[in-house]
Scaffold this active site. Structure first.
Site, PDB file in Angstrom:
ATOM      1  N   GLY A   1      76.202  61.685  61.412  1.00 13.78           N
ATOM      2  CA  GLY A   1      76.232  61.878  59.959  1.00 13.78           C
ATOM      3  C   GLY A   1      77.648  61.953  59.424  1.00 13.78           C
TER       4      GLY A   1
ATOM      5  N   GLY B   1      80.425  63.581  58.687  1.00  5.10           N
ATOM      6  CA  GLY B   1      80.981  64.878  59.039  1.00  5.10           C
ATOM      7  C   GLY B   1      82.205  65.238  58.208  1.00  5.10           C
TER       8      GLY B   1
ATOM      9  CG  ASP C   1      89.382  69.428  60.971  1.00  2.00           C
ATOM     10  OD1 ASP C   1      88.838  68.327  60.740  1.00  2.00           O
ATOM     11  OD2 ASP C   1      90.573  69.543  61.311  1.00  2.00           O
TER      12      ASP C   1
ATOM     13  CG  ASP D   1      78.583  56.315  64.933  1.00  2.00           C
ATOM     14  OD1 ASP D   1      78.470  55.847  66.079  1.00  2.00           O
ATOM     15  OD2 ASP D   1      79.549  57.015  64.584  1.00  2.00           O
TER      16      ASP D   1
ATOM     17  CG  ASP E   1      83.696  54.817  60.029  1.00  2.00           C
ATOM     18  OD1 ASP E   1      83.735  54.856  58.786  1.00  2.00           O
ATOM     19  OD2 ASP E   1      83.031  55.600  60.710  1.00  2.00           O
TER      20      ASP E   1
HETATM   21  P1  AMP Z   1      84.093  58.338  64.257  1.00  2.00           P
HETATM   22  O1  AMP Z   1      84.117  58.025  65.719  1.00  2.00           O
HETATM   23  O2  AMP Z   1      85.431  58.669  63.677  1.00  2.00           O
HETATM   24  O3  AMP Z   1      83.419  57.271  63.476  1.00  2.00           O
HETATM   25  O4  AMP Z   1      83.267  59.690  64.068  1.00  2.00           O
HETATM   26  C1  AMP Z   1      82.061  59.965  64.735  1.00  2.00           C
HETATM   27  C2  AMP Z   1      81.378  61.125  64.099  1.00  2.00           C
HETATM   28  O5  AMP Z   1      82.218  62.279  64.102  1.00  2.00           O
HETATM   29  C3  AMP Z   1      80.967  60.932  62.668  1.00  2.00           C
HETATM   30  O6  AMP Z   1      79.770  61.619  62.480  1.00  2.00           O
HETATM   31  C4  AMP Z   1      82.083  61.583  61.899  1.00  2.00           C
HETATM   32  O7  AMP Z   1      81.700  61.997  60.617  1.00  2.00           O
HETATM   33  C5  AMP Z   1      82.411  62.754  62.784  1.00  2.00           C
HETATM   34  N1  AMP Z   1      83.787  63.224  62.637  1.00  2.00           N
HETATM   35  C6  AMP Z   1      84.920  62.599  63.026  1.00  2.00           C
HETATM   36  N2  AMP Z   1      85.999  63.336  62.737  1.00  2.00           N
HETATM   37  C7  AMP Z   1      85.557  64.467  62.142  1.00  2.00           C
HETATM   38  C8  AMP Z   1      86.183  65.646  61.619  1.00  2.00           C
HETATM   39  N3  AMP Z   1      87.501  65.809  61.655  1.00  2.00           N
HETATM   40  N4  AMP Z   1      85.388  66.581  61.089  1.00  2.00           N
HETATM   41  C9  AMP Z   1      84.065  66.450  61.061  1.00  2.00           C
HETATM   42  N5  AMP Z   1      83.415  65.388  61.547  1.00  2.00           N
HETATM   43  C10 AMP Z   1      84.146  64.395  62.080  1.00  2.00           C
HETATM   44 MG    MG Z   2      82.438  56.752  62.085  1.00  2.88          MG
END
Ligand code: AMP
Ligand code: MG
Length: 518
Positions: free
Chosen positions: A109, A111, A143, A270, A280
């Site tokens: 989701g 985040g 965070d 995702d 992303d």
């Molecule tokens: P990503 O690999 O960057 O696409 O992130 C994978 C998942 O981790 C997604 O659900 C993001 O929303 C969550 N996410 C990545 N970085 C953060 C962060 N600093 N705080 C909260 N959620 C994060």
């Molecule tokens: Mg992502």
């Protein structure tokens, strides 16, 4: 606070903008309801400042010129303004799941991303999303923040990709703050406003599939069809037609990426857009020296997302999407055979990836070599070029750009590309065959060069260019971010005054490491 008349006009425009965002159109994602997202305001960001602004994206949204100078602009796009929004119109964090590095990861989701709503301009509609706006119910251990470094990289790269003609989410602005954020070291926070027709990912479908929410799955698929692919409604199986659209747009995107040496770095399901957009931006990279197995993400120890694997991974990800759609596929078939038929149908549509990708990549490579008409053996010529490039770690962008300077008559124009290869003899052997092939072309050298320069960019977002801009930005000097963004808006033009931006990376660039940390 008193405004001059023009600033007052801008403020009025901002008020209009907020009003539009809080009351999205009836068929907007934000209207799908609480099954799909959670509404919440952004977390406060202290002393926000503007670190990057794309006038092109602002124009796309119909925002008036100069709007970035209005204090209300920063307040809105760092998220602070959303605390005053009515509860039913608060920003939304959507829920999705996904496969990360080939393994089912369950619920993920948004985040750290919050949707603001939609804007319509010039007959097009765009969702606006704040990335790095604080914790959400989907933050898990995170965070909710993004750092200035990665936000500038996302801003620069999404602009660069767009101007390369590659489908992508866009960026409106980057708002920074001195608020500390802990990564490998202590960095500072930033919020990037992303703009896209949709932020729906393969993982959104996988989520409702894995939770056995067939009703929500159907609602989501209907939303995407209604908004983006209304013709799918006419098909025998609209959801299969939707899968077909995803297959095709994803295959096309892979052609685009491979053709410019772009590595995404985290092709988890995702991070795959249902519209086939690049989405992303994390540990991405444009290759400097060509290495077919180049891994741009330092955290990807197995090389799952290495350059040469990207098309295959995209295909794998499409299988995950297809599986997610299975419960709503094949409804036109007899109930007794529906399950089997749906699988057969999905497999057939998935195979279409190969039918689309391979010939499209061949055609693109022919264009990059300046070959107007297909000939037997062209694929061998292309493959041999990649082999020599790989063996020599020849610079990807410069090799293709400088090919245009070769002549079909003699070796007089070889030097700019030849000099990129340590093994000159290996290059010469290939160049002789290339010249022989060029002599079968009717176009003269000049016409061919013009055509090639339209498909082989001179300027890409090399890591070291981004790094230089980021270092300056950390000292609150954003001029290099804007200069670099401006250069990258014309990647196919010569721009001789910016020759340094097209050169080989300096020695220090080889020690740059890009990890998942953002
Ligand atoms: P990503 O690999 O960057 O696409 O992130 C994978 C998942 O981790 C997604 O659900 C993001 O929303 C969550 N996410 C990545 N970085 C953060 C962060 N600093 N705080 C909260 N959620 C994060
Ligand atoms: Mg992502």
């Amino acid at each position: 606070m008193s405004f001059s008349p023009s600033i007052a006009g801008l403020s009025a425009a901002l008020t209009d903008l907020s009003n539009t965002l809080v009351t999205p159109p009836h068929d907007a994602f934000a209207r799908l309801g609480g099954t799909f997202f959670t509404r919440l305001p952004a977390a406060p960001l202290s002393e926000p400042y503007l670190a990057g602004f794309s006038a092109g994206t602002a124009a796309l949204l119909g925002l008036p010129q100069g709007i970035e100078n209005d204090p209300g602009f920063i307040d809105l796009f760092c998220g602070n303004a959303t605390r005053d929004w009515p509860a039913e119109a608060l920003p939304y964090a959507s829920v999705y799941s996904g496969h990360q590095f080939g393994v089912w990861a369950g619920q993920l989701g948004d985040g750290r991303a919050l949707g603001l709503g939609e804007l319509e301009h010039g007959g097009q509609r765009f969702e606006l999303q704040l990335k790095g706006a604080g914790r959400t119910p989907y933050s898990r251990m995170g965070d909710g923040r993004a750092v200035l470094r990665s936000s500038i990289r996302e801003y620069l790269c999404s602009e660069a990709m767009h101007h390369l003609g590659i489908p992508t989410t866009r960026a409106l602005c980057v708002i920074g703050s001195d608020q500390p954020v802990r990564r490998e070291t202590i960095e500072t926070a930033a919020v990037v406003t992303r703009v896209s027709p949709s932020f729906v990912r393969f993982g959104h479908f996988e989520h409702f599939y894995s939770n056995d929410r067939v009703d929500a799955l159907r609602t989501l698929a209907d939303h995407v069809i209604e908004r983006f692919y209304p013709h799918c409604r006419e098909a025998d199986d609209p959801y299969l037609a939707l899968l077909d659209e995803a297959v095709r747009s994803t295959a096309d995107l892979m052609v685009d990426w491979q053709a410019v040496g772009f590595c995404h770095g985290v092709m988890n399901t995702d991070n795959m857009s249902i519209l086939g957009l690049t989405i992303d931006y994390g540990p991405f990279g444009f290759m400097d020296g060509f290495d077919a197995g180049h891994i741009c993400n330092h955290s990807d120890t197995q090389g799952r997302y290495a350059y040469q694997r990207q098309p295959q991974i995209a295909y794998w990800n499409l299988f995950c999407l297809a599986q997610g759609l299975l419960p709503i596929l094949g409804e036109q078939h007899e109930e007794s055979v529906r399950g089997d038929k749906a699988v057969e149908d999905a497999q057939r549509v998935l195979l279409g990836f190969k039918d689309r990708f391979a010939p499209a990549l061949e055609a693109r490579m022919r264009a990059k070599l300046g070959l107007e008409h297909a000939r037997e053996g062209d694929d061998t010529l292309v493959n041999r070029l990649f082999e020599v490039m790989h063996a020599n770690r020849a610079d990807f962008t410069l090799t293709f750009r400088n090919l245009a300077r070769m002549s079909k008559h003699d070796a007089s124009g070889d030097a700019p590309v030849r000099d990129l290869f340590l093994d000159r003899a290996a290059f010469d052997a290939w160049a002789n065959d290339y010249r022989a092939r060029l002599s079968e072309e009717t176009r003269d050298d000049a016409a061919r060069a013009i055509a090639m320069n339209r498909v082989n960019p001179k300027f890409v977002l090399r890591n070291h260019l981004a790094e230089t801009a980021i270092q300056r930005a950390k000292e609150k000097d954003f001029s290099e971010v804007e200069r670099l963004a401006a250069v990258l808006r014309h990647p196919f033009d010569e721009q001789p005054e910016y020759e340094a931006y097209a050169g080989l990376p300096p020695d220090w660039a080889s020690s740059l490491e890009v990890s998942c940390s953002s």
